[in-house]
Design an enzyme around this catalytic site. Structure first.
Site, PDB file in Angstrom:
ATOM      1  N   LYS A 182       0.849  -1.198   0.000  1.00 47.54           N
ATOM      2  CA  LYS A 182       0.000   0.000   0.000  1.00 47.54           C
ATOM      3  C   LYS A 182       0.882   1.244   0.000  1.00 47.54           C
ATOM      4  O   LYS A 182       1.867   1.322   0.746  1.00 47.54           O
ATOM      5  CB  LYS A 182      -0.887  -0.019   1.244  1.00 47.54           C
ATOM      6  CG  LYS A 182      -1.895   1.133   1.320  1.00 47.54           C
ATOM      7  CD  LYS A 182      -2.776   0.978   2.556  1.00 47.54           C
ATOM      8  CE  LYS A 182      -3.825   2.066   2.669  1.00 47.54           C
ATOM      9  NZ  LYS A 182      -4.663   1.920   3.882  1.00 47.54           N
ATOM     10  N   SER A 202      -9.751   1.836   3.259  1.00 50.01           N
ATOM     11  CA  SER A 202      -8.898   2.616   2.399  1.00 50.01           C
ATOM     12  C   SER A 202      -7.915   1.787   1.578  1.00 50.01           C
ATOM     13  O   SER A 202      -7.441   2.235   0.540  1.00 50.01           O
ATOM     14  CB  SER A 202      -8.108   3.625   3.227  1.00 50.01           C
ATOM     15  OG  SER A 202      -7.202   2.970   4.097  1.00 50.01           O
ATOM     16  N   SER A 260      -9.848  -0.591   7.400  1.00 49.62           N
ATOM     17  CA  SER A 260      -9.273  -0.413   6.062  1.00 49.62           C
ATOM     18  C   SER A 260      -8.589  -1.631   5.472  1.00 49.62           C
ATOM     19  O   SER A 260      -8.205  -1.601   4.298  1.00 49.62           O
ATOM     20  CB  SER A 260      -8.300   0.762   6.051  1.00 49.62           C
ATOM     21  OG  SER A 260      -8.999   1.973   6.090  1.00 49.62           O
TER      22      SER A 260
END
Lengths: 99, 473
Positions: free
Chosen positions: B75, B150, B174
């Site tokens: 990420k 997210s 997330s």
């Protein structure tokens, strides 16, 4: 609790954000929706509850004050938007007026 | 097509030359191109092929680490030395990391191959991956829908078969929520289990780093590698790390708690039915199902949004255009440099959260909001402590609804926040939670089931998840 447009302008100033009229309008609405929802917490009896600042309650972490290898000046300046020699360069900090 | 179903199979195929690592990496790079429209990667690293060459040799020599040849996506909120780190924000569009995050370094040290950085909501703030300066990510299961957020990119790349596993971060759901929406496994570890060094801070007392995978075994193996104390993160905790993979077989019937608050009004009926079916199966397999109470669940979103926005407003004060990040050109003075750099480069949701956080911390409101929320946070911790005296595992749905359509919730931030109702509690209490993909609804959209355990008891989560994967699904 609720916020007015003037409150929102004040908060923006504290947060170092510049909002246009449209943003002030929409953030005032959004914040009021959220604050109204958050008021739910007032239903709870909390006088005898200790605040919890951290989910794993560990004690303070101490270490010896030893000199260790660290980021070099060049590396630290690698992402600088503006630099001069070994320093970050920014606009003049001290202004003539008090504003 | 992939010829293996988990990493153990992959490494044995690599060792006996049934699989070439170079071809495997090339396959992933080709798939990434084919699926470019998903917009799941912010950056793809073509040097992955060179990494494959080096690691193949190590495998041949018998000197390879325990993740040799595992292809991993990271990420884009975690630092990888000499690679971009943007947090999907305009304010960091040209930022290049000068060091490795500890979690990333540990993967590299064990010879994992880093194939790229994944798209996410800006600074990890969002539940749909639509708040990204790189644009929205599409859900590979249904491209008209969001992948969740997210860590939407990290979930999408694993679900679409563009890498073996990925790392995401979970501040309020997330990892678990996008795993649920994309139909894969995703683990949020105990707070402090994985070092946050090199993770761009959103809400420092909540942020956790964890894996996404297509099977329980790979998540367990990755956790074994990335977990542990780190002197560079004083909130990381010095506790032994069990061999999660080695000990993955469950050897006793656990007590499973089911909190009624997570099955109340607002839960999609198809999800409810699907989770109840799993509960019935567990019951008939001899697991004891216990009804428990988590009475403060209805307050989780309110508590969460006060505390995390407060922490975020403080953490994001560093983006001022002075030392790094995007600076407004020719600012007229210092204050203009701060305000213009921030206002022109933060997205709408990030600004909204900074505003809320600044407000709840501002003079006169601290006690009414921040301190009050910290007290409620204590109640959450107490609720879970009490529950885990009675049961080993808590079982719930991960999200109240399946993947929603792109743009559907963008105009209603509060509605978006309310989707996190089942995930935020674990972050408030600092406990681990995992998403298990348990099936699909009548429209073919994935349904996620969440298991939670006491702090630092990831081992039981993996064992229970593995049992479910093997026996029930």
């Amino acid at each position: 609790m609720s916020v007015s447009k003037d409150d929102v302008k004040h908060i923006a100033k504290l947060a170092r954000l510049k909002l246009n009229d449209e943003e002030i309008e929409s953030y005032t609405g959004n914040l009021n929706d959220i604050l109204k929802y958050i008021d739910k917490l007032n239903e709870l009896e909390l006088d005898d509850v200790e605040p919890l600042s951290h989910p794993v309650e560990n004690t303070n972490v101490f270490r010896e004050d030893e000199l260790k290898e660290s980021t070099t000046t060049d590396e630290a300046l690698k992402n600088a938007p503006d630099r001069t020699d070994q320093y970050f360069r920014v606009p003049k900090v001290i202004s003539q007026s008090n504003n | 097509m992939l010829t293996y179903s988990n990493y153990s199979e992959k490494i044995s195929q690599l060792k006996n030359k049934k699989l070439s690592l170079q071809e495997n990496v090339q396959y992933f790079l080709n798939q990434i191109k084919t699926k470019e429209h998903l917009n799941a990667f912010n950056f793809v690293f073509d040097d992955a092929i060179e990494q494959a060459n080096t690691i193949s040799k190590k495998i041949e020599d018998g000197t390879a680490g325990k993740l040799a040849g595992m292809v991993v996506a990271i990420k884009d909120v975690l630092a990888i030395k000499d690679k971009p780190l943007t947090c999907s924000s305009k304010i960091l569009k040209d930022f290049v990391s000068i060091y490795n995050a500890t979690a990333v370094k540990k993967l590299i040290d064990e010879d994992a191959i880093i194939i790229g950085k994944t798209n996410c909501d800006e600074f990890a703030m969002g539940s749909s991956n639509e708040n990204s300066a790189f644009g929205a990510v599409l859900n590979p299961v249904d491209e008209e829908r969001v992948p969740g957020g997210s860590s939407g990119g990290s979930a999408a790349v694993v679900a679409a078969g563009l890498c073996d596993v990925s790392l995401g971060t979970d501040t309020g759901g997330s990892i678990r929520q996008p795993a649920a929406l994309c139909g894969i496994y995703g683990l949020k570890p105990t707070y402090g289990r994985v070092s946050r060094y090199g993770l761009t801070a959103f809400a420092s007392s909540f942020d956790s780093i964890g894996p996404f995978s297509n099977n329980v075994e790979d998540a367990a193996l990755v956790m074994e590698v990335i977990a542990g104390y780190d002197k560079n993160d004083s909130t990381s905790v010095n506790k032994g790390i069990p061999g999660y993979l080695e000990n993955i077989a469950l050897d006793k019937k656990l007590k499973i708690g089911v909190p009624k608050e997570f099955f109340a009004e607002g839960l999609d009926p198809e999800i409810k039915e699907s989770i109840e079916t799993q509960i019935e199966k567990l019951k008939s397999d001899g697991f004891e199902i216990v009804n428990i109470d988590l009475p403060h669940t209805q307050y989780s979103i309110a508590t969460y949004y006060i505390l995390t926005t407060a922490e975020a407003s403080s953490n994001l004060a560093r983006y001022d255009g002075a030392r790094y990040g995007t600076r407004k050109e020719n600012p007229k003075d210092l204050i203009d440099m701060y305000t213009s750099s921030r206002s022109e480069n933060f997205g709408d949701e990030v600004k909204r959260r900074i505003m809320l956080g600044t407000y709840v911390l501002s003079a006169g409101y601290y006690d009414a909001y921040y301190k009050k929320a910290q007290k409620v946070r204590r109640l959450f911790k107490n609720d879970f402590d009490k529950a885990f005296e009675l049961v080993d595992i808590i079982l719930t749905p991960t999200v109240p609804a399946t993947a929603f359509k792109l743009a559907e919730k963008m105009n209603d931030p509060l509605a978006m926040y309310l989707g996190d109702i089942y995930t935020t509690s674990a972050n408030l209490a600092g406990i681990p939670g995992i998403n298990i993909p348990v099936g699909k609804n009548s429209s073919g959209l994935p349904i996620g089931m969440q298991l939670m355990s006491a702090q630092f008891n990831e081992e039981t989560l993996f064992q229970m998840s593995y049992y479910i994967q093997k026996k029930l699904l």
